[in-house]
Design an enzyme around this catalytic site. Structure first.
Site, PDB file in Angstrom:
ATOM      1  CB  CYS A 129     -50.539  49.915  34.084  1.00  0.00           C
ATOM      2  SG  CYS A 129     -52.209  50.567  34.325  1.00  0.00           S
ATOM      3  CG  HIS A 269     -49.281  47.853  37.557  1.00  0.00           C
ATOM      4  ND1 HIS A 269     -49.437  48.945  38.041  1.00  0.00           N
ATOM      5  CD2 HIS A 269     -50.657  47.574  37.125  1.00  0.00           C
ATOM      6  CE1 HIS A 269     -50.570  49.710  37.633  1.00  0.00           C
ATOM      7  NE2 HIS A 269     -51.318  48.761  36.970  1.00  0.00           N
ATOM      8  CG  ASN A 299     -53.997  50.619  38.115  1.00  0.00           C
ATOM      9  OD1 ASN A 299     -52.968  51.336  37.712  1.00  0.00           O
ATOM     10  ND2 ASN A 299     -54.495  49.644  37.171  1.00  0.00           N
TER      11      ASN A 299
END
Ligand SMILES: CC(C)(COP(=O)(O)OP(=O)(O)OC[C@H]1O[C@@H](n2cnc3c(N)ncnc32)[C@H](O)[C@@H]1OP(=O)(O)O)[C@@H](O)C(=O)NCCC(=O)NCCS
Length: 342
Positions: A129, A269, A299
């Site tokens: 990520c 993020h 996500n």
């Protein structure tokens, strides 16, 4: 233009190169929407649980014949259009993903072909990520040194291909999408001021996809053992995420002598609304400063910050001269932060 004064950390190291700016951003998410109500029919969960624990309401899923390289190419085309560059001008493509179309060749090479960027060198990076900020910092070095004029960075994921759709602990969290940026020297602009990257391999087991590599090649047993899906210790990951994102953010702010109040937009993020709130609060940012779109996409791993940045720019949240803080965290563990003058 911003009236903020700050230290240029590059100058400390007798840096003599060009500045590197993001001159175009773009994103793409697949059409199909999977809502929390849809998930209620797949695993034992509820919209109420998902919403209160994560802030996620829906996520996008790529079609069976739509791969990470397809999502990436579409986001890249939008970023190139905003930057006003053609495929033939791209010198280098850096693509961040944990869901490549296949182990090799790199997804970056497949995107190079899809874009017709025939002059470009292309490679993938894998920082989970955190990939978008890793790609940004790497790509900026090529522009700053003068080695390349135009670098395309992309974060792209088809997380739906590695999510265990029988595991309620993880399947509610992730989604598919891509975010891209064109990096170039913009005369007179300061662009990327500084970036920090970090990792801690001792915590690799917190979030992993154990199967399919040299340690666990695909076998009938590995498939039956569901080793080709991602696994996560959610609670520990949560704690580490907040800590790492706060300290990486503070590091880049301190290096530049900038206070959080001077930052127009913080783009973290997009993993979980509770993580975003905790990071914003500990940094001393007010809600209006922190960009949040996790409710709509979940996500999207390496794509997340790229999609959010694109939406913030196109939505008028970021204007020329504004200070923008990108901050990421992911498996590895990995983390990073970048401070830019837009
Ligand atoms: C995953 C996460 C949302 C779980 O939230 P949490 O508050 O830590 O919840 P817990 O792990 O304590 O689980 C509480 C209960 O909910 C259950 N549960 C887990 N997922 C569920 C779901 N989708 N629906 C309903 N119940 C669920 C658990 O089984 C547990 O039940 P138990 O107490 O009977 O064992 C949270 O830990 C998190 O977001 N972690 C970070 C994840 C992340 O962002 N990873 C990527 C980083 S890049």
């Amino acid at each position: 233009m911003s009236t903020t004064t700050f230290t240029n950390p590059r100058a400390k190291h007798n840096f003599v190169g060009h500045s590197c700016s993001i001159t175009g951003v773009g994103s793409y998410v697949p059409e199909r929407i999977l809502t929390n109500a849809d998930l209620e029919k797949m695993v034992e969960t509820s919209d109420e649980w998902i919403t209160t624990r994560t802030g996620i309401k829906e996520r996008r899923l790529a079609a069976a014949n739509e791969f990470t390289s397809d999502l990436a190419a579409k986001a890249a085309e939008r970023a190139m259009a905003m930057a006003g560059v053609t495929a033939a001008q791209i010198d280098l493509i850096i693509l961040a993903t944990i869901t490549p179309d296949m182990p090799f060749p790199s997804t970056a090479c497949l995107v190079q072909q899809k874009l017709g960027a025939h002059r470009a060198a292309a490679f993938d990076i894998e920082a989970a990520c955190s990939g978008f900020v890793y790609a940004l910092d790497i790509g900026a070095r090529f522009v700053e040194s003068g080695a390349h004029e135009t670098v395309l960075i992309v974060g792209a994921e088809k997380m739906s291909s590695v999510v265990d759709w029988t595991d309620r602990n993880t399947c509610v969290l992730f989604g598919d999408g891509a975010g891209a940026a064109v990096l170039r020297h913009r005369p007179g602009a300061r662009g990327l001021l500084t970036a920090t990257l970090g990792s801690d391999g001792s915590k690799a087991g917190l979030l992993e996809l154990p199967g399919g590599g040299s340690a666990c090649p695909a076998t009938a047993e590995s498939v039956a053992g569901r080793r080709h899906f991602l696994r996560m210790d959610g609670k520990e990951t949560f704690k580490n995420a907040v800590q790492a994102m706060v300290s990486a953010s503070n590091e880049v702010l301190q290096r530049c002598g900038v206070s959080i109040a001077e930052v127009r937009c913080v783009i973290p993020h997009q993993a979980n609304l509770r993580i975003l709130n905790a990071v914003g609060e500990r940094l001393g940012a007010v809600d209006e400063q922190v960009f949040v779109n996790v409710a709509r996409y979940g996500n999207t791993s390496a794509a997340s910050v790229g999609i959010a940045l694109d939406e913030a720019v196109r939505g008028g949240r970021i204007r020329r001269g504004d200070l923008v803080l990108l901050v990421v965290f992911g498996a590895g563990l990995t983390w990073g932060a970048a401070l830019l003058e837009w």
